[in-house]
Design an enzyme around this catalytic site. Structure first.
Site, PDB file in Angstrom:
ATOM      1  N   CYS A 120       0.812  -1.229   0.000  1.00  0.00           N
ATOM      2  CA  CYS A 120       0.000   0.000   0.000  1.00  0.00           C
ATOM      3  C   CYS A 120       0.843   1.275   0.000  1.00  0.00           C
ATOM      4  O   CYS A 120       0.348   2.362  -0.279  1.00  0.00           O
ATOM      5  CB  CYS A 120      -0.918   0.017   1.219  1.00  0.00           C
ATOM      6  SG  CYS A 120      -1.971  -1.421   1.324  1.00  0.00           S
ATOM      7  N   HIS A 262      -3.397   7.074   2.998  1.00  0.00           N
ATOM      8  CA  HIS A 262      -3.834   5.768   2.498  1.00  0.00           C
ATOM      9  C   HIS A 262      -5.199   5.441   3.092  1.00  0.00           C
ATOM     10  O   HIS A 262      -5.400   5.533   4.306  1.00  0.00           O
ATOM     11  CB  HIS A 262      -2.795   4.709   2.897  1.00  0.00           C
ATOM     12  CG  HIS A 262      -3.251   3.316   2.638  1.00  0.00           C
ATOM     13  ND1 HIS A 262      -3.875   2.957   1.467  1.00  0.00           N
ATOM     14  CD2 HIS A 262      -3.179   2.190   3.393  1.00  0.00           C
ATOM     15  CE1 HIS A 262      -4.170   1.667   1.520  1.00  0.00           C
ATOM     16  NE2 HIS A 262      -3.760   1.185   2.673  1.00  0.00           N
ATOM     17  N   ASN A 292     -10.365  -0.093   0.205  1.00  0.00           N
ATOM     18  CA  ASN A 292      -8.903   0.049   0.321  1.00  0.00           C
ATOM     19  C   ASN A 292      -8.291  -0.468  -0.982  1.00  0.00           C
ATOM     20  O   ASN A 292      -8.338  -1.662  -1.261  1.00  0.00           O
ATOM     21  CB  ASN A 292      -8.443  -0.771   1.530  1.00  0.00           C
ATOM     22  CG  ASN A 292      -6.947  -0.805   1.727  1.00  0.00           C
ATOM     23  OD1 ASN A 292      -6.181  -0.552   0.796  1.00  0.00           O
ATOM     24  ND2 ASN A 292      -6.509  -1.139   2.920  1.00  0.00           N
TER      25      ASN A 292
HETATM   26  O1  UT7 Z   1      -3.906  -1.387   3.827  1.00  0.00           O
HETATM   27  C1  UT7 Z   1      -3.413  -2.210   4.830  1.00  0.00           C
HETATM   28  C2  UT7 Z   1      -4.247  -3.431   4.856  1.00  0.00           C
HETATM   29  N1  UT7 Z   1      -5.121  -3.759   5.894  1.00  0.00           N
HETATM   30  C3  UT7 Z   1      -5.717  -2.964   6.822  1.00  0.00           C
HETATM   31  O2  UT7 Z   1      -5.562  -1.799   6.961  1.00  0.00           O
HETATM   32  C4  UT7 Z   1      -6.679  -3.705   7.716  1.00  0.00           C
HETATM   33  C5  UT7 Z   1      -6.618  -3.323   9.159  1.00  0.00           C
HETATM   34  N2  UT7 Z   1      -7.650  -4.027   9.911  1.00  0.00           N
HETATM   35  C6  UT7 Z   1      -8.950  -3.724   9.810  1.00  0.00           C
HETATM   36  O3  UT7 Z   1      -9.352  -2.848   9.074  1.00  0.00           O
HETATM   37  C7  UT7 Z   1      -9.920  -4.444  10.713  1.00  0.00           C
HETATM   38  O4  UT7 Z   1      -9.189  -5.298  11.585  1.00  0.00           O
HETATM   39  C8  UT7 Z   1     -10.977  -5.305   9.958  1.00  0.00           C
HETATM   40  C9  UT7 Z   1     -11.956  -4.387   9.214  1.00  0.00           C
HETATM   41  C10 UT7 Z   1     -10.325  -6.239   8.983  1.00  0.00           C
HETATM   42  C11 UT7 Z   1     -11.794  -6.114  10.968  1.00  0.00           C
HETATM   43  O5  UT7 Z   1     -12.403  -5.239  11.907  1.00  0.00           O
HETATM   44  P1  UT7 Z   1     -12.209  -5.441  13.474  1.00  0.00           P
HETATM   45  O6  UT7 Z   1     -13.008  -4.428  14.154  1.00  0.00           O
HETATM   46  O7  UT7 Z   1     -10.734  -5.489  13.763  1.00  0.00           O
HETATM   47  O8  UT7 Z   1     -12.865  -6.851  13.694  1.00  0.00           O
HETATM   48  P2  UT7 Z   1     -12.229  -8.122  14.433  1.00  0.00           P
HETATM   49  O9  UT7 Z   1     -11.331  -8.872  13.534  1.00  0.00           O
HETATM   50  O10 UT7 Z   1     -11.730  -7.707  15.793  1.00  0.00           O
HETATM   51  O11 UT7 Z   1     -13.536  -8.975  14.657  1.00  0.00           O
HETATM   52  C12 UT7 Z   1     -14.602  -8.546  15.525  1.00  0.00           C
HETATM   53  C13 UT7 Z   1     -15.772  -9.486  15.325  1.00  0.00           C
HETATM   54  C14 UT7 Z   1     -15.358 -10.964  15.366  1.00  0.00           C
HETATM   55  O12 UT7 Z   1     -16.404 -11.690  15.964  1.00  0.00           O
HETATM   56  P3  UT7 Z   1     -16.307 -12.117  17.511  1.00  0.00           P
HETATM   57  O13 UT7 Z   1     -15.035 -12.904  17.650  1.00  0.00           O
HETATM   58  O14 UT7 Z   1     -16.256 -10.812  18.292  1.00  0.00           O
HETATM   59  O15 UT7 Z   1     -17.543 -12.888  17.704  1.00  0.00           O
HETATM   60  C15 UT7 Z   1     -15.271 -11.330  13.898  1.00  0.00           C
HETATM   61  O16 UT7 Z   1     -15.505 -12.707  13.677  1.00  0.00           O
HETATM   62  O17 UT7 Z   1     -16.349  -9.269  14.023  1.00  0.00           O
HETATM   63  C16 UT7 Z   1     -16.381 -10.503  13.305  1.00  0.00           C
HETATM   64  N3  UT7 Z   1     -16.183 -10.209  11.894  1.00  0.00           N
HETATM   65  C17 UT7 Z   1     -17.197  -9.896  11.069  1.00  0.00           C
HETATM   66  N4  UT7 Z   1     -18.512  -9.800  11.261  1.00  0.00           N
HETATM   67  C18 UT7 Z   1     -19.266  -9.459  10.209  1.00  0.00           C
HETATM   68  C19 UT7 Z   1     -15.017 -10.153  11.206  1.00  0.00           C
HETATM   69  N5  UT7 Z   1     -15.253  -9.830   9.917  1.00  0.00           N
HETATM   70  C20 UT7 Z   1     -16.587  -9.669   9.803  1.00  0.00           C
HETATM   71  C21 UT7 Z   1     -17.443  -9.337   8.746  1.00  0.00           C
HETATM   72  N6  UT7 Z   1     -18.775  -9.236   8.986  1.00  0.00           N
HETATM   73  N7  UT7 Z   1     -16.985  -9.096   7.502  1.00  0.00           N
END
Ligand code: UT7
Length: 335
Positions: A120, A262, A292
């Site tokens: 990125c 970004h 993104n």
């Molecule tokens: O450009 C560089 C590349 N990447 C990034 O910048 C990504 C950086 N990370 C993120 O943007 C975030 O971590 C994500 C958007 C990928 C995920 O969001 P989060 O708030 O960190 O969610 P999490 O992984 O902590 O998950 C929270 C909950 C989990 O459920 P439980 O364990 O609390 O029951 C996940 O299973 O949300 C669940 N979850 C979803 N639910 C609905 C994870 N993905 C999804 C989804 N829809 N797509």
């Protein structure tokens, strides 16, 4: 950087292109266990554009459209370029580079051409490299394309990565400016740390998967991400690169026309805005429309800001990005 050469560097034109197909959150609701409401709340994304592979749309197509628009805006043609850098981790083939195929497409040969993979950060790395090469006196006009089409490497049955990424290309033409030595990059940072690379990677073979990595259903050759780890890294690095850029240049937030960031996740950008005290109108956001787009993201923001007349000659602009690797970069310009 500024002051080291008797000439400056000018962004002569910008352009951008996104594929025609729109993948809305409501489409993803039909494909995976998610909801539009969750995606908007956790990322700020409403939709993203992805290549229509059935129609034969390619990465090269959007790169060609973006650099052609940038050349048009600069009143130049391909033959005016002496170097083309394509920042991408999703070039069509390992060999040749997309940059070589692009110079053929735009009639820029025998310009130098290479692809640069800094994930990125690619476009911000490339802005810094282009400025340095021009200031060295060896180059006069450099085309830079930032483009990624990660939709080709996303497993759309996996809900963490599939919601986040979109495809886009942005381009800039940077030229030597003999009239204005004050123009160009005032400060730049290009850094990386290979520790933690396994938070965001694309294994080609089983052997690429690090020992102890969590079980994953994602196929070989597709993107794997530990979202929480990347999120933590991003929040601290974003704040660091912006504060470092201000500190090292002695500039205040009020001196900066735009912070071109970004578009990783709206919450990551909001966190930096809040901690540093950046006003809304100085931090451009388009993640809602494009998701993104990796190396395309900062380039696409730059072009939209230029189109909207929100960056003007003399303005000071801070470009910042972080990404897989892990990599991070800043570039402070007087445009
Ligand atoms: O450009 C560089 C590349 N990447 C990034 O910048 C990504 C950086 N990370 C993120 O943007 C975030 O971590 C994500 C958007 C990928 C995920 O969001 P989060 O708030 O960190 O969610 P999490 O992984 O902590 O998950 C929270 C909950 C989990 O459920 P439980 O364990 O609390 O029951 C996940 O299973 O949300 C669940 N979850 C979803 N639910 C609905 C994870 N993905 C999804 C989804 N829809 N797509």
């Amino acid at each position: 950087m500024s002051g080291q050469a008797p000439f400056g560097v000018r962004i002569a034109g910008t352009g951008s292109a996104v594929p025609s197909k729109v993948l809305a959150n409501t489409d993803l609701e039909q494909m995976i266990d998610t909801s539009s409401e969750w995606i908007v709340k956790r990322t700020g994304i409403h939709q993203r554009h992805i290549l229509d592979q059935e129609k034969g749309e390619t990465t090269l197509d959007i790169e060609r459209r973006a650099i052609t628009a940038a050349l048009d805006a600069a009143g130049m043609t391909g033959s005016d370029l002496d170097l083309l850098i394509v920042a991408s981790l999703t070039s069509e083939m390992r060999c040749p580079s997309n940059a070589c195929r692009l110079i053929e497409a735009i009639g820029a040969q025998p310009a130098g051409a290479f692809d640069l993979n800094a994930a990125c950060c690619g476009f911000v790395y490339s802005l810094n490299i282009a400025d340095s090469l021009i200031r060295s006196g060896r180059h006069r006009a450099i085309g830079i394309v930032g483009c990624d089409t990660l939709s080709r490497y996303i497993d759309y049955t996996e809900r963490t990565v599939s919601i986040l990424f979109g495809d886009a290309a942005g381009a800039a033409v940077v030229v030597r400016d003999d009239e204005h030595p004050e123009r160009g990059c005032i400060y730049q940072k290009i850094e990386a740390d290979g520790r933690g690379w396994e938070s965001l990677y694309m294994p080609r073979r089983e052997e690429d998967v690090p020992p102890g990595a969590p079980e994953s259903d994602v196929r070989m050759g597709y993107l794997r991400m530990n979202g929480r780890e990347v999120y933590k890294f991003a929040v601290s690095k974003f704040q660091y690169v912006i504060e470092d850029a201000l500190e090292q240049t002695g500039l205040k937030v009020d001196d900066i026309a735009q912070f071109v960031c970004h578009q990783s996740n709206i919450r990551i950008i909001e966190s930096a805005k809040e901690k540093i005290g950046l006003p809304d109108d100085k931090v451009y956001i388009n993640i809602d429309k494009y998701g993104n787009s990796s190396a395309g993201s900062v380039a696409l923001c730059l072009d939209e800001l230029m189109q909207q007349g929100r960056i003007n000659p003399g303005d000071k602009v801070v470009f910042v990005a972080f990404g897989a690797g892990m990599t991070w970069s800043s570039s402070v310009w007087q445009v």
